[in-house]
Motif scaffolding. Structure first.
Motif, PDB file in Angstrom:
ATOM      1  N   THR A   1       0.670  -1.217  -0.057  1.00 53.27           N
ATOM      2  CA  THR A   1       0.019   0.041  -0.067  1.00 53.27           C
ATOM      3  C   THR A   1       0.849   1.168  -0.009  1.00 53.27           C
ATOM      4  O   THR A   1       1.811   1.270   0.471  1.00 53.27           O
ATOM      5  CB  THR A   1      -0.888  -0.025   1.310  1.00 53.27           C
ATOM      6  OG1 THR A   1      -0.002   0.095   2.386  1.00 53.27           O
ATOM      7  CG2 THR A   1      -1.820  -1.196   1.295  1.00 53.27           C
ATOM      8  N   VAL A   2       0.101   2.375  -0.638  1.00 55.41           N
ATOM      9  CA  VAL A   2       0.843   3.501  -0.496  1.00 55.41           C
ATOM     10  C   VAL A   2      -0.307   4.684   0.016  1.00 55.41           C
ATOM     11  O   VAL A   2      -1.157   4.628  -0.476  1.00 55.41           O
ATOM     12  CB  VAL A   2       1.194   4.078  -1.799  1.00 55.41           C
ATOM     13  CG1 VAL A   2       1.838   5.454  -1.895  1.00 55.41           C
ATOM     14  CG2 VAL A   2       2.334   3.328  -2.469  1.00 55.41           C
ATOM     15  N   THR A   3       0.065   5.209   1.163  1.00 50.86           N
ATOM     16  CA  THR A   3      -0.764   6.301   1.787  1.00 50.86           C
ATOM     17  C   THR A   3      -0.058   7.678   1.674  1.00 50.86           C
ATOM     18  O   THR A   3       1.257   7.629   1.917  1.00 50.86           O
ATOM     19  CB  THR A   3      -1.005   5.928   3.443  1.00 50.86           C
ATOM     20  OG1 THR A   3      -1.441   4.566   3.435  1.00 50.86           O
ATOM     21  CG2 THR A   3      -1.768   7.041   3.820  1.00 50.86           C
ATOM     22  N   VAL A   4      -0.916   8.590   1.136  1.00 51.42           N
ATOM     23  CA  VAL A   4      -0.412   9.869   0.890  1.00 51.42           C
ATOM     24  C   VAL A   4      -1.072  10.846   1.932  1.00 51.42           C
ATOM     25  O   VAL A   4      -2.135  10.751   2.334  1.00 51.42           O
ATOM     26  CB  VAL A   4      -0.915  10.603  -0.578  1.00 51.42           C
ATOM     27  CG1 VAL A   4      -0.480  11.946  -0.621  1.00 51.42           C
ATOM     28  CG2 VAL A   4      -0.045   9.436  -1.481  1.00 51.42           C
TER      29      VAL A   4
ATOM     30  N   SER B   1       1.902  26.978  -0.558  1.00 52.36           N
ATOM     31  CA  SER B   1       2.421  25.881  -0.779  1.00 52.36           C
ATOM     32  C   SER B   1       2.103  24.927   0.070  1.00 52.36           C
ATOM     33  O   SER B   1       1.923  25.292   1.340  1.00 52.36           O
ATOM     34  CB  SER B   1       4.022  25.901  -0.935  1.00 52.36           C
ATOM     35  OG  SER B   1       4.230  26.643  -2.201  1.00 52.36           O
ATOM     36  N   ALA B   2       2.034  23.576  -0.025  1.00 54.09           N
ATOM     37  CA  ALA B   2       1.994  22.595   1.056  1.00 54.09           C
ATOM     38  C   ALA B   2       2.995  21.393   0.736  1.00 54.09           C
ATOM     39  O   ALA B   2       3.482  21.348  -0.353  1.00 54.09           O
ATOM     40  CB  ALA B   2       0.614  22.008   0.747  1.00 54.09           C
ATOM     41  N   SER B   3       3.076  20.546   1.641  1.00 55.03           N
ATOM     42  CA  SER B   3       4.017  19.474   1.581  1.00 55.03           C
ATOM     43  C   SER B   3       3.413  18.068   1.429  1.00 55.03           C
ATOM     44  O   SER B   3       2.543  17.824   2.303  1.00 55.03           O
ATOM     45  CB  SER B   3       4.906  19.420   2.461  1.00 55.03           C
ATOM     46  OG  SER B   3       5.845  20.452   2.368  1.00 55.03           O
ATOM     47  N   ALA B   4       3.633  17.076   0.514  1.00 46.95           N
ATOM     48  CA  ALA B   4       2.716  15.917   0.367  1.00 46.95           C
ATOM     49  C   ALA B   4       3.800  14.737   0.750  1.00 46.95           C
ATOM     50  O   ALA B   4       5.156  14.693   0.227  1.00 46.95           O
ATOM     51  CB  ALA B   4       2.405  15.660  -0.913  1.00 46.95           C
ATOM     52  N   THR B   5       3.605  13.705   1.360  1.00 51.40           N
ATOM     53  CA  THR B   5       4.557  12.731   1.811  1.00 51.40           C
ATOM     54  C   THR B   5       3.686  11.418   1.407  1.00 51.40           C
ATOM     55  O   THR B   5       2.445  11.402   1.582  1.00 51.40           O
ATOM     56  CB  THR B   5       4.988  12.601   3.349  1.00 51.40           C
ATOM     57  OG1 THR B   5       3.994  12.430   4.100  1.00 51.40           O
ATOM     58  CG2 THR B   5       5.688  14.099   3.565  1.00 51.40           C
ATOM     59  N   ALA B   6       4.584  10.381   1.167  1.00 52.52           N
ATOM     60  CA  ALA B   6       4.003   8.846   0.849  1.00 52.52           C
ATOM     61  C   ALA B   6       4.642   7.937   1.737  1.00 52.52           C
ATOM     62  O   ALA B   6       5.715   8.023   2.002  1.00 52.52           O
ATOM     63  CB  ALA B   6       4.444   8.672  -0.518  1.00 52.52           C
TER      64      ALA B   6
ATOM     65  N   ALA C   1       0.448   9.571  -5.428  1.00 50.27           N
ATOM     66  CA  ALA C   1       1.886   9.110  -5.159  1.00 50.27           C
ATOM     67  C   ALA C   1       1.866   7.696  -5.512  1.00 50.27           C
ATOM     68  O   ALA C   1       1.205   6.785  -5.088  1.00 50.27           O
ATOM     69  CB  ALA C   1       2.327   9.162  -3.909  1.00 50.27           C
ATOM     70  N   THR C   2       2.761   7.246  -6.721  1.00 52.66           N
ATOM     71  CA  THR C   2       2.690   6.051  -7.288  1.00 52.66           C
ATOM     72  C   THR C   2       4.361   5.319  -7.132  1.00 52.66           C
ATOM     73  O   THR C   2       5.334   6.012  -7.267  1.00 52.66           O
ATOM     74  CB  THR C   2       2.503   6.015  -8.661  1.00 52.66           C
ATOM     75  OG1 THR C   2       1.347   6.378  -8.851  1.00 52.66           O
ATOM     76  CG2 THR C   2       2.307   4.508  -9.324  1.00 52.66           C
ATOM     77  N   SER C   3       4.586   4.007  -6.534  1.00 55.50           N
ATOM     78  CA  SER C   3       5.458   3.249  -6.300  1.00 55.50           C
ATOM     79  C   SER C   3       5.326   1.713  -6.725  1.00 55.50           C
ATOM     80  O   SER C   3       4.330   1.189  -6.080  1.00 55.50           O
ATOM     81  CB  SER C   3       6.098   3.519  -5.008  1.00 55.50           C
ATOM     82  OG  SER C   3       7.326   2.671  -4.517  1.00 55.50           O
TER      83      SER C   3
ATOM     84  N   LYS D   1       1.836   0.758  -7.150  1.00 59.23           N
ATOM     85  CA  LYS D   1       1.042   0.924  -6.067  1.00 59.23           C
ATOM     86  C   LYS D   1       0.763   2.592  -6.150  1.00 59.23           C
ATOM     87  O   LYS D   1       1.730   3.281  -6.081  1.00 59.23           O
ATOM     88  CB  LYS D   1       1.264   0.365  -4.836  1.00 59.23           C
ATOM     89  CG  LYS D   1       1.425  -1.129  -4.956  1.00 59.23           C
ATOM     90  CD  LYS D   1       0.248  -1.935  -5.053  1.00 59.23           C
ATOM     91  CE  LYS D   1       0.281  -3.341  -5.213  1.00 59.23           C
ATOM     92  NZ  LYS D   1      -0.813  -4.148  -5.150  1.00 59.23           N
ATOM     93  N   THR D   2      -0.445   3.143  -5.878  1.00 64.46           N
ATOM     94  CA  THR D   2      -0.955   4.380  -5.776  1.00 64.46           C
ATOM     95  C   THR D   2      -1.621   4.745  -4.588  1.00 64.46           C
ATOM     96  O   THR D   2      -2.533   4.028  -4.214  1.00 64.46           O
ATOM     97  CB  THR D   2      -1.549   4.597  -7.220  1.00 64.46           C
ATOM     98  OG1 THR D   2      -0.809   4.518  -8.290  1.00 64.46           O
ATOM     99  CG2 THR D   2      -2.089   6.387  -7.039  1.00 64.46           C
ATOM    100  N   GLY D   3      -1.286   5.765  -4.093  1.00 64.23           N
ATOM    101  CA  GLY D   3      -2.216   6.287  -3.068  1.00 64.23           C
ATOM    102  C   GLY D   3      -2.492   7.755  -3.376  1.00 64.23           C
ATOM    103  O   GLY D   3      -1.575   8.437  -4.226  1.00 64.23           O
TER     104      GLY D   3
END
Length: 500
Positions: free
Chosen positions: A35-38, A50-55, A100-102, A105-107
């Motif tokens: 799983t990928v959680t954003v 602006s904002a910051s996104a983390t996976a 976010a994709t890895s 898998k995408t979140g």
């Protein structure tokens, strides 16, 4: 048997140790991404921020994986874009989904871009309107940095809709004179401007008597005009400048309290307007031993030559005890003793009064002291006494005397001339008969002296004509030479003066 078992064990060991003919041990397989959680912080930003996104990557067992490659994308880059490091830049107001994709898998997570909040509201528009006129108002919105903001919802309001109303678009309609606050509100911030609705009166004319009787009531109105001549009817607050001289109510009904000149004032549309009024009343005085109570007519009378003046009603007690009452007509020579009179607008009554020669400008009530006192009592019980008579070589004349307030003034005259005294409202018997003409002339001379009126200077053209007809030409020429020039009566409509 032992050899076989050993061989098997060695095979297993060799397999487990990566044997089988290879050099060194074999690495275990990598954990599988499940799983990928954003997460986005903050999830709501103002436009331009602006904002910051983390996976966060985890296996199926929940173990966190690191060191895996992640690619970022925005489903709505026109609202918010994201770079390879997960840095989100707001582009426009709205909502965007960040992915976010890895490893297949995408979140996703959502970011909301909101407008820059309104920090201040300022309202612009005219500060004065006339009733019935309209004007557009505008609201200027700014952020905390002072930048102008557009396309925001604005609500409008008026603190007093009876004075002015405002539409949703900021268009103001003036309704009636007064003051109201026009406000604009956006996102909890409010700006306002004070609006005054008034007529901007250019001229005011007072309509009503300029000469008034103490104790009587008089209605007044105004005619107010704008600069272009338009007549308007603004609300007005009436008053009297000199306290105690007169009173006036909110409808312009005036009652003078003292004789003399006073000032009516009117507050209209923020301006103070004034005009002068003259109050008159009964006069009580003595001269040559005789006592007099007199009043001028409320309505002036013009003779056939166009001369205006006011007849006088006089009540007197002479030194010889004669109680008398007469009407004096300064510029009119009477036709004969035929008169008509009425009380408070009632039925007219005809009578024959006595003319006083040689000028024939005075009509005396005939009869005894008692009958004259009774007549004076009738007048004193009234508010108005109408009197009509004929002019020599002219038309019939009529006037009105406002006679309120006579009763307390005439009572002492009853006492001074006790013959035929009124007892319980009725005259007694006996007493003096009608006053002789010689006594009338003496009383009249005393009256004119007290009034400061030289007899020769008061002769009119009509008196001269009548005297010429009855006397020698020389006497007539003297009378003609004594005839003066007289001024006209006062016009009863007056321009008001603005004092502030």
């Amino acid at each position: 048997m032992q050899r076989v078992a050993y061989a098997v064990v060695m095979m297993v060991v060799m397999t487990a140790c990566g044997g089988g003919g290879t050099d060194g041990p074999v690495a275990p397989p990598a954990p599988v991404l499940s799983t990928v959680t954003v997460a986005i912080a903050p999830s709501t930003v103002q436009l331009g921020q602006s904002a910051s996104a983390t996976a966060e990557l985890r296996t199926s067992a929940g173990a966190v994986l690191t060191g895996r490659a992640v690619s970022w994308s925005s489903a709505t880059p026109s609202v918010a874009s994201v770079d390879a490091n997960g840095v989100i830049t707001s582009v426009a107001v709205g909502t965007a989904t960040i992915s976010a994709t890895s490893e297949g898998k995408t979140g996703t997570a959502t970011i909301t871009v909101i407008p820059i909040p309104v920090a201040s509201v300022s309202v612009t528009g005219v500060t004065t309107l006339t009733p019935g006129s309209a004007s557009g108002f505008t609201a200027l919105l700014r952020d905390a940095a002072g930048a102008t903001l557009a396309n925001r919802a604005v609500s409008w309001s008026s603190s007093d809709v009876s004075v002015a109303q405002v539409s949703a678009a900021g268009n103001v309609l003036a309704i009636a004179p007064g003051t109201t606050t026009i406000s604009a509100t956006s996102e909890g911030r409010t700006g306002s401007v004070v609006l005054t609705v008034r007529y901007n009166i250019a001229t005011v004319v007072f309509n009503g008597a300029t000469r008034v009787k103490v104790g009587d009531s008089y209605p007044y109105t105004i005619t107010a005009r704008l600069a272009d001549g338009t007549v308007v009817t603004p609300p007005a607050i009436w008053g009297v400048t000199e306290a105690g001289r007169a009173v006036v109510n909110s409808n312009g009904m005036l009652m003078p309290l003292q004789a003399g000149t006073f000032t009516i004032q009117l507050l209209i549309d923020g301006g103070l307007w004034t005009t002068s009024i003259t109050a008159y009343d009964w006069r009580a005085f003595t001269s040559g031993g005789s006592a007099f109570v007199s009043i001028e007519a409320d309505i002036a009378v013009a003779n056939r030559s166009g001369v205006n003046d006011r007849p006088e009603l006089v009540v007197s007690c002479g030194t010889d005890g004669y109680f008398s009452l007469w009407v004096r007509t300064p510029h009119i020579v009477t036709q004969n003793g035929s008169v008509a009179y009425l009380f408070d607008g009632g039925a007219a009554q005809g009578a024959t009064w006595r003319e006083l020669s040689p000028d024939y400008r005075t009509l005396w009530h005939p009869g005894t002291n008692g009958s004259t006192k009774t007549f004076a009592a009738q007048i004193a019980a009234s508010r108005q006494f109408g009197f009509g008579f004929g002019e020599f070589m002219g038309a019939t004349k009529a006037t009105i005397f406002r006679v309120t307030g006579l009763a307390p003034l005439v009572a002492p005259l009853y006492t001074m001339c006790p013959s035929n005294a009124i007892v319980a409202g009725a005259p007694g018997a006996g007493g003096k008969v009608a006053m002789p003409l010689a006594e009338g002339a003496r009383v009249m001379a005393a009256y004119e002296t007290a009034r400061g009126v030289p007899r020769a200077a008061r002769v009119s053209v009509d008196a001269a004509a009548r005297a010429v007809a009855a006397s020698s030409a020389a006497d007539g020429s003297v009378l003609l030479r004594a005839w003066p020039v007289w001024t006209a009566s006062t016009v009863e409509t007056r321009q008001a003066k603005r004092v502030r």
